[in-house]
Design an enzyme around this catalytic site. Sequence first.
Site, short mmCIF file in Angstrom:
data_model
loop_
_atom_site.label_atom_id
_atom_site.label_comp_id
_atom_site.label_asym_id
_atom_site.label_seq_id
_atom_site.Cartn_x
_atom_site.Cartn_y
_atom_site.Cartn_z
CG HIS A 61 -2.32 -1.40 -1.58
ND1 HIS A 61 -2.91 -2.26 -2.47
CD2 HIS A 61 -1.15 -1.01 -2.14
CE1 HIS A 61 -2.13 -2.38 -3.55
NE2 HIS A 61 -1.05 -1.64 -3.36
CE LYS A 71 -8.22 -2.59 2.14
NZ LYS A 71 -6.94 -2.71 1.40
CE1 TYR A 131 -10.27 -4.29 -1.53
CE2 TYR A 131 -9.78 -6.16 -2.93
CZ TYR A 131 -9.73 -4.80 -2.69
OH TYR A 131 -9.15 -3.97 -3.61
CG ASP A 169 1.66 -2.32 -5.23
OD1 ASP A 169 1.17 -1.26 -4.81
OD2 ASP A 169 0.99 -3.36 -5.37
#
Length: 184
Positions: A61, A71, A131, A169
Amino acid sequence: MNIIQTEIPGVVIIEPRIFEDARGYFFESFSQREFDEKVCPVTFVQDNESKSSYGVMRGLHFQRPPFTQTKLVRCVRGAVLDVAVDIRRGSPTYGQHVAVELTEDNHRQFFIPKGFAHGFAVLSDTAVFQYKCDEFYHPEADGGISILDDSLGIDWRIPADKAILSDKDTKHPLLQDFDTPFTF
């Protein structure tokens, strides 16, 4: 904190200093001052957490400009294989990846700059994954490349018959069919 450089400049693994005694352990999981000095200046605005079972694969992603995300990720329970793929047009490492095992025992964190697709596979019975992001989630900017793209050369360490992916996905394009919005 100890910073481990990877094959791709800017993508780093972070190991905290852990203080252990008979009571257990303590470590600083994040220090803005130390992060700015040792990694890069960044302001995180959103923390996320997911819980997944063995075989779950999430990714790869990213968020499109102008809502790109940096991130800082870690696994607080269980174990995951975490991967960052360089998707910056013109980058000498375009299409290359860095993979690191993040576990509740090694306490490692993985820093993924803008211009990278990110994903992970759960290696333990369950995993809790956290995250930090420097941009809020914008569903209209959501993007991805196929986590099953063999051309990336990623060994996810999950047998194909045990892999669990979201419907979303399974529909991401292969890297070769992908028109990246990122430049080096």
